[in-house]
Design a protein around this motif. Structure first.
Motif, PDB file in Angstrom:
ATOM      1  N   LEU A 239       0.832  -1.207   0.000  1.00  0.00           N
ATOM      2  CA  LEU A 239       0.000   0.000   0.000  1.00  0.00           C
ATOM      3  C   LEU A 239       0.865   1.256   0.000  1.00  0.00           C
ATOM      4  O   LEU A 239       0.519   2.262  -0.646  1.00  0.00           O
ATOM      5  CB  LEU A 239      -0.944  -0.026   1.194  1.00  0.00           C
ATOM      6  N   THR A 240       1.985   1.234   0.697  1.00  0.00           N
ATOM      7  CA  THR A 240       2.897   2.370   0.690  1.00  0.00           C
ATOM      8  C   THR A 240       3.475   2.586  -0.700  1.00  0.00           C
ATOM      9  O   THR A 240       3.600   3.735  -1.162  1.00  0.00           O
ATOM     10  CB  THR A 240       4.014   2.153   1.718  1.00  0.00           C
ATOM     11  N   ALA A 241       3.818   1.515  -1.372  1.00  0.00           N
ATOM     12  CA  ALA A 241       4.319   1.636  -2.741  1.00  0.00           C
ATOM     13  C   ALA A 241       3.247   2.197  -3.669  1.00  0.00           C
ATOM     14  O   ALA A 241       3.537   3.028  -4.550  1.00  0.00           O
ATOM     15  CB  ALA A 241       4.796   0.270  -3.247  1.00  0.00           C
ATOM     16  N   ALA A 242       2.012   1.771  -3.490  1.00  0.00           N
ATOM     17  CA  ALA A 242       0.918   2.305  -4.314  1.00  0.00           C
ATOM     18  C   ALA A 242       0.777   3.814  -4.115  1.00  0.00           C
ATOM     19  O   ALA A 242       0.600   4.569  -5.084  1.00  0.00           O
ATOM     20  CB  ALA A 242      -0.381   1.593  -3.978  1.00  0.00           C
ATOM     21  N   GLN A 243       0.854   4.261  -2.858  1.00  0.00           N
ATOM     22  CA  GLN A 243       0.770   5.697  -2.586  1.00  0.00           C
ATOM     23  C   GLN A 243       1.941   6.443  -3.232  1.00  0.00           C
ATOM     24  O   GLN A 243       1.758   7.527  -3.808  1.00  0.00           O
ATOM     25  CB  GLN A 243       0.780   5.942  -1.074  1.00  0.00           C
ATOM     26  N   THR A 273      -3.052  -2.052  -5.208  1.00  0.00           N
ATOM     27  CA  THR A 273      -4.184  -1.822  -4.310  1.00  0.00           C
ATOM     28  C   THR A 273      -5.252  -2.895  -4.479  1.00  0.00           C
ATOM     29  O   THR A 273      -5.807  -3.405  -3.497  1.00  0.00           O
ATOM     30  CB  THR A 273      -4.775  -0.427  -4.551  1.00  0.00           C
ATOM     31  N   ALA A 274      -5.540  -3.247  -5.727  1.00  0.00           N
ATOM     32  CA  ALA A 274      -6.529  -4.297  -5.983  1.00  0.00           C
ATOM     33  C   ALA A 274      -6.037  -5.639  -5.461  1.00  0.00           C
ATOM     34  O   ALA A 274      -6.826  -6.443  -4.931  1.00  0.00           O
ATOM     35  CB  ALA A 274      -6.819  -4.381  -7.484  1.00  0.00           C
ATOM     36  N   PRO A 316      -2.375   5.371   7.717  1.00  0.00           N
ATOM     37  CA  PRO A 316      -2.890   6.724   7.465  1.00  0.00           C
ATOM     38  C   PRO A 316      -1.795   7.749   7.168  1.00  0.00           C
ATOM     39  O   PRO A 316      -2.042   8.753   6.488  1.00  0.00           O
ATOM     40  CB  PRO A 316      -3.620   7.074   8.768  1.00  0.00           C
ATOM     41  N   MET A 317      -0.586   7.513   7.657  1.00  0.00           N
ATOM     42  CA  MET A 317       0.537   8.396   7.374  1.00  0.00           C
ATOM     43  C   MET A 317       1.134   8.123   5.999  1.00  0.00           C
ATOM     44  O   MET A 317       1.504   9.055   5.284  1.00  0.00           O
ATOM     45  CB  MET A 317       1.636   8.208   8.428  1.00  0.00           C
ATOM     46  N   LEU A 318       1.237   6.854   5.631  1.00  0.00           N
ATOM     47  CA  LEU A 318       2.016   6.460   4.464  1.00  0.00           C
ATOM     48  C   LEU A 318       1.189   6.084   3.243  1.00  0.00           C
ATOM     49  O   LEU A 318       1.708   6.088   2.129  1.00  0.00           O
ATOM     50  CB  LEU A 318       2.910   5.275   4.833  1.00  0.00           C
ATOM     51  N   ALA A 319      -0.081   5.767   3.438  1.00  0.00           N
ATOM     52  CA  ALA A 319      -0.916   5.335   2.315  1.00  0.00           C
ATOM     53  C   ALA A 319      -2.342   5.850   2.459  1.00  0.00           C
ATOM     54  O   ALA A 319      -3.304   5.086   2.322  1.00  0.00           O
ATOM     55  CB  ALA A 319      -0.894   3.809   2.223  1.00  0.00           C
ATOM     56  N   PRO A 320      -2.514   7.140   2.727  1.00  0.00           N
ATOM     57  CA  PRO A 320      -3.857   7.647   3.040  1.00  0.00           C
ATOM     58  C   PRO A 320      -4.853   7.544   1.896  1.00  0.00           C
ATOM     59  O   PRO A 320      -6.061   7.426   2.134  1.00  0.00           O
ATOM     60  CB  PRO A 320      -3.603   9.112   3.408  1.00  0.00           C
TER      61      PRO A 320
END
Length: 432
Positions: A239-243, A273-274, A316-320
């Protein structure tokens, strides 16, 4: 001519003044003791971890003489509040990004680097013998964190000098690697073996890692703790990579005028994400649908959280923009309870630890993240006070402390932990 090597000892007056201006509200809101600790920590990181040379700014972790891509990003967090009004500090962050992009350009599978081609290694027996590489544990966050820092720095300052041709090339390399590692068993050239090491310090099957099936997520050999993944798809890292990819889609469009690169970044972010939504969430009997920490696409699921970021707690900090708020709330309840096998409570306090330091150890980094992701001001202050009173009288924020005795701790000085404490204090003061 070789550029001179210099440090920030003493901290230059313009930077010291910017720090003092931001610490003053901390003292007003939280008292002199906290203000002095924040001031000391912010100066200590600059004085004792920074080396500036012709390749940019090199940042050690504190007590280890190497630069981690993840740690060097998080060590800068509290200073990002100051870059808009302090040009020398902004130059420093730009220099860190210059160094990070140079490192990623050199070896995007490595997690930690030497300042020079010294040949120093954490373990000389590792497969990788590149003289620039301290350690080549592949961790997805090593790719994501510098990209997130570069995007945030651009948005905070408007500067684009760090978003040069190398940065554009690295962004494409990162996308290539994340895509290739979606099909790790078939396509990856990466292997990691550490002869004679315990299971968390090496990968099985000749260094390839444990079996995984295709999920749309991207594979990681190691966690943000530098421990080997149990299952190859680390959910918070994905999720962090997606953000990070969404942020660099904006860079591609607005700075580089690269519509195709932006579209590719958004498409890959959507795949990650999917993949998490389909394969990285599970039903828990007490908490409902939650994020797993790791999965393998073959039925293997690990329900836990680790103190190191990216963690499930830190989403919430890294992948909001890519997390599911309802699933996160349920996950937060799980990881801050004994349903998380790495959550500990004792006479000294309660919080999340890590397999990296073993049972009964609470990490101040996780306490800071808990505070930074909390919506309760009272909880935030309680967590800050817990970090202060568990320093064993040293004035330093440690890697971990025993849940019953803060005098039992790991790492006398850990700059990342210092910075997370400062970030929490600055955030509480800003919200006061």
């Amino acid at each position: 001519m070789t550029a001179p090597v210099r440090t920030l000892d003493p901290v230059p007056p313009p930077i010291a003044q910017a720090i003092a201006a931001h610490v003053a509200p901390v003292t007003d809101a939280l008292g002199r003791q906290v203000g002095e600790r924040v001031l000391a920590a912010l100066h200590r990181t600059l004085r004792e971890t920074i080396t500036i040379d012709g390749d940019g700014v090199f940042v050690i972790t504190g007590d280890i003489p190497a630069m981690w891509l993840r740690d060097s990003t998080t060590q800068l967090l509290p200073y990002l509040r100051m870059v808009g009004g302090c040009a020398p500090l902004a130059d420093l962050v730009a220099g860190v990004l210059q160094r990070q992009f140079r490192q990623l350009d050199h070896d995007p599978y490595a997690n930690a680097f030497n300042r020079t081609a010294s040949g120093a290694h954490y373990e000389p027996a590792d497969l990788n013998d590149d003289p620039w590489v301290w350690e080549q544990k592949y961790e997805v966050d090593s790719l994501a964190f510098p990209l997130q820092l570069a995007h945030r720095f651009w948005r905070l300052t408007g500067r684009t000098d760090h978003l040069d041709e190398r940065a554009r090339r690295v962004a494409a390399t990162v996308m290539d690697q994340l895509t290739r590692e979606q099909r790790h068993p078939e396509l990856s050239p990466y292997r990691f073996e550490r002869p004679g090491a315990i299971a968390t310090e090496t990968l099985p099957d000749g260094g390839l890692g444990s079996p995984v099936g295709y999920t749309g997520m991207t594979w990681s050999g190691f966690r943000p703790s530098d421990d080997a993944c149990t299952f190859g798809y680390n959910v918070p890292a994905n999720l962090t990579a997606a953000q990070a990819l969404l942020g660099f889609a904006e860079v591609a469009e607005e700075v580089w005028s690269e519509a195709a690169l932006a579209a590719r970044a958004r498409s890959l972010a959507g795949e990650l994400t999917a993949g998490v939504a389909e394969h990285g969430t599970v039903e828990h009997p007490r908490h409902g649908r939650v994020y797993a920490y790791e999965v393998d696409g073959l039925g293997g699921v690990l329900l836990m959280d680790d103190a190191n970021m990216p963690s499930l707690l830190s989403l919430p900090m890294l992948a909001p923009d890519v997390l599911d708020p309802q699933i996160y709330r349920a996950t937060r309840a799980l990881v801050l309870s004994t349903d998380n096998p790495w959550y500990f409570a004792g006479a000294a306090g309660a919080g999340i630890g890590s397999p990296h330091t073993g049972p009964d150890r609470i990490w101040p980094i996780a306490l800071a993240v808990q505070g930074l992701t909390s919506t309760d001001p009272a909880e935030q202050r309680e967590l800050l006070e817990l970090i202060v009173r568990t320093d064993a009288g040293t004035g330093h924020v440690h890697e971990s402390f025993h849940r019953d005795d803060p005098a039992v701790f790991s790492r006398p000085w850990f700059s990342w932990a210092d910075s997370m404490f400062c970030e929490l204090a600055l955030q509480i003061a800003a919200d006061a």
